[in-house]
Write an enzyme that holds these catalytic residues in place. Structure first.
Site, PDB file in Angstrom:
ATOM      1  N   CYS A  30       0.881  -1.206  -0.038  1.00 30.56           N
ATOM      2  CA  CYS A  30       0.095   0.718  -0.159  1.00 30.56           C
ATOM      3  C   CYS A  30       1.125   0.990  -0.254  1.00 30.56           C
ATOM      4  O   CYS A  30       1.382   1.582   0.760  1.00 30.56           O
ATOM      5  CB  CYS A  30      -0.453   0.147   1.286  1.00 30.56           C
ATOM      6  SG  CYS A  30      -2.045   1.290   1.336  1.00 30.56           S
TER       7      CYS A  30
ATOM      8  N   GLU B  90     -12.292  17.534  26.633  1.00 30.98           N
ATOM      9  CA  GLU B  90     -12.572  16.193  25.435  1.00 30.98           C
ATOM     10  C   GLU B  90     -13.246  15.092  26.078  1.00 30.98           C
ATOM     11  O   GLU B  90     -13.309  14.760  27.796  1.00 30.98           O
ATOM     12  CB  GLU B  90     -11.010  15.373  25.487  1.00 30.98           C
ATOM     13  CG  GLU B  90     -11.138  14.179  24.890  1.00 30.98           C
ATOM     14  CD  GLU B  90     -11.881  14.050  23.282  1.00 30.98           C
ATOM     15  OE1 GLU B  90     -12.404  13.074  23.005  1.00 30.98           O
ATOM     16  OE2 GLU B  90     -11.440  15.270  22.567  1.00 30.98           O
TER      17      GLU B  90
ATOM     18  N   CYS C 149     -12.490  19.155  10.209  1.00 35.26           N
ATOM     19  CA  CYS C 149     -12.186  18.289   8.939  1.00 35.26           C
ATOM     20  C   CYS C 149     -13.406  18.202   7.641  1.00 35.26           C
ATOM     21  O   CYS C 149     -13.600  16.881   7.436  1.00 35.26           O
ATOM     22  CB  CYS C 149     -11.782  16.341   9.365  1.00 35.26           C
ATOM     23  SG  CYS C 149     -13.257  16.118  10.884  1.00 35.26           S
TER      24      CYS C 149
END
Length: 537
Positions: free
Chosen positions: A198, A400, A485
């Site tokens: 890969c 978090e 993102c």
């Protein structure tokens, strides 16, 4: 990009229907309003969609998505599905090549789902990602000056071998043996055997993948692959994580996920596979993650292109992890900070570009230079952003939801000797805005935290909850740096953050800049860093 907004123009040479029983018989004309599965059209690709597919249009204006094409190419396409808002097709041949097309470097690219844009030159990829962010700001966020606010996409020098973590699945070949690789495009229930490795991961990681393949051949017939449709079988996946120390030395962590019992880990075919992995000189850690022997996929409903979709029995949230070799940790260096990562730790998968992302965040914070500012680090994970800016700040406060990540962040602060960063656990999607600033500025023990000068927020793809945005506006930090993102959810949230003030306790912000950063070459994914200033700060 919403399909109905796909920007495209038609370059149609003809439309034909190909009878399945007589493939060589002259094709008949297809009415413009009667496109159906099996029809063949000659179209021009005019854009790239967020799915990685090329965007074309049929004569009646219907959007057509087709893989393995690039803007400027004229191609023959056979329709594979036709819906109300768009159609998909399979490329039959190229009538006119695209100036953006290149030869894919990977020999598995034609089938493998790991990459979507290897056939597109990198500058075209980078330009399209920048445009994705601009389009999200103008269409989703309704920023009339979205084009001016978006800078050029920050590209990368390395478009291969850039991932520090790859997860590969096990599957069965036609003869009953076990293979390891990635899923094909659009399919959940089969595997592309990566015979040639890969190109997304390091060469050292590729050597380990090769060793796994060789070991599977030696134990052939004595161990089977996990079947996601039934929950039967043993080998589910292998994750290879590469870390690079400050002196450039590579170390690897290998995580085998199986349904095996403890006894199977120490004797038999699986134990032999584990032993083969540990022989690689760069492997410093091998762990085993137990997965439940339950189906993960269910049969797709009528009209779905894939045979199976996710949605079997719900997997358990916490899986048992056992260290088999070395320790369950690996150390990565980013922006001069060491991060100790366990097999379950989330960390940016492109270290080189993550360093560029951090530099954009540091610049976006606009530190005064005297270490006088307090930084609120939301969705802090293992402390990547907060610890990277700690040397510029008076104090860093991280929040978090994942407890293991909070522990990782605290440990990372300790091993780096960073004493001005504290990390706490809270679910940022379940805050009560009626508590005002106390919702974010009170520790679980009830201690009051200082008002932040700067907020860094880096949420997952769904973005931020409206209640969190309301609390941030109540706090009124002078600057917010929003890392995302998902350009669409970021644009949605930026619109809420920059909405007009509703009173003295509701700060309004102005978007100053949004910088796209390409973290994942050969895919449609893009990160972006938005900088907002409080009005009348």
């Amino acid at each position: 990009m919403r399909l109905r907004h796909a920007c495209a123009r038609l370059a149609r040479v003809g439309a034909r229907s190909r009878p399945s029983h007589q493939p060589h018989r002259p094709m008949t004309r297809v009415p413009l309003h009667a496109a159906s599965v099996g029809d063949v059209y000659t179209v021009e690709c005019v854009d790239l969609a967020s799915t990685g597919e090329g965007v074309c249009r049929l004569p009646d204006g219907l959007v057509l998505l087709c893989a393995n094409t690039a803007p400027g190419e004229v191609l023959e396409v056979e329709l594979s599905s036709v819906g109300r808002s768009f159609a998909r097709g399979m490329k039959l041949s190229s009538v006119r090549a695209s100036p953006s097309c290149v030869t894919p470097p990977c020999r598995h690219y034609a089938r493998c789902g790991g990459c979507a844009w290897q056939h597109v030159d990198y500058e075209t990829q980078r330009e399209r990602k920048g445009r994705t962010v601009r389009e999200a700001l103008t269409r989703v966020g309704r920023f009339v000056d979205g084009d001016d606010l978006t800078s050029a996409c920050v590209g990368t020098k390395e478009t291969t071998r850039y991932r520090n973590k790859m997860e590969f699945a096990f599957g069965s070949d036609a003869s009953g043996g076990v293979v390891v690789g990635l899923r094909p495009r659009g399919t959940n229930d089969s595997i592309v055997d990566l015979e040639f490795g890969c190109l997304l991961q390091s060469e050292a990681a590729d050597d380990v993948l090769s060793a796994v393949r060789a070991s599977l051949k030696r134990v052939r017939g004595r161990i089977d692959a996990f079947d996601r449709t039934t929950g039967k079988g043993t080998l589910r996946s292998v994750t290879i994580r590469t870390a690079t120390s400050g002196d450039g030395k590579r170390s690897l962590m290998v995580d085998l996920a199986t349904t095996a019992s403890e006894k199977e880990l120490t004797s038999g075919a699986l134990a032999e596979l584990i032993a083969d992995i540990t022989k690689h000189e760069a492997v410093t850690s091998v762990v085993h993650t137990t997965v439940p022997a339950e189906a993960e996929l269910r049969r797709a409903g009528v009209g779905r292109s894939a045979k199976f979709v996710k949605g079997g029995k719900k997997p358990i949230s916490k899986r048992k992890v056992v260290t088999l070799y070395g320790e369950n940790k690996i150390v990565e260096t980013l922006h001069g900070v060491k991060f100790e990562l366990s097999s379950a730790s989330f960390f940016q998968t492109n270290t080189e570009q993550a360093a560029r992302l951090v530099r954009e965040v540091v610049a976006g914070c606009g530190f005064a230079g005297d270490r006088s500012e307090t930084v609120l680090d939301l969705f802090c994970g293992v402390g990547t952003m907060g610890l990277s800016v700690a040397s510029n700040a008076k104090r860093v406060i991280g929040w978090e939801v994942v407890p293991e990540a909070v522990e990782d962040a605290r440990r990372n602060a300790e091993i780096n000797g960073i004493t001005n960063a504290d990390f706490y656990r809270v679910d940022l999607s379940r805050l009560n805005p009626s508590k005002g600033t106390k919702a974010l500025l009170t520790t679980p023990q009830g201690d009051v935290l200082p008002m932040p000068d700067i907020v860094i927020t880096d949420p997952a793809r769904p973005g931020m909850d409206a209640s969190l945005i309301a609390i941030l506006r109540t706090i009124g930090a002078r600057r917010i740096v929003y890392v995302s993102c998902n350009p669409a959810t970021q644009a949605r949230d930026l619109a809420l953050i920059t909405a007009p003030s509703q009173g003295s306790q509701d700060a309004a912000y102005v978007l100053k800049l949004c910088t796209p950063v390409d973290m994942f070459p050969h895919t449609a994914h893009v990160e972006s860093v938005a900088v907002l200033d409080r009005i009348n700060a």
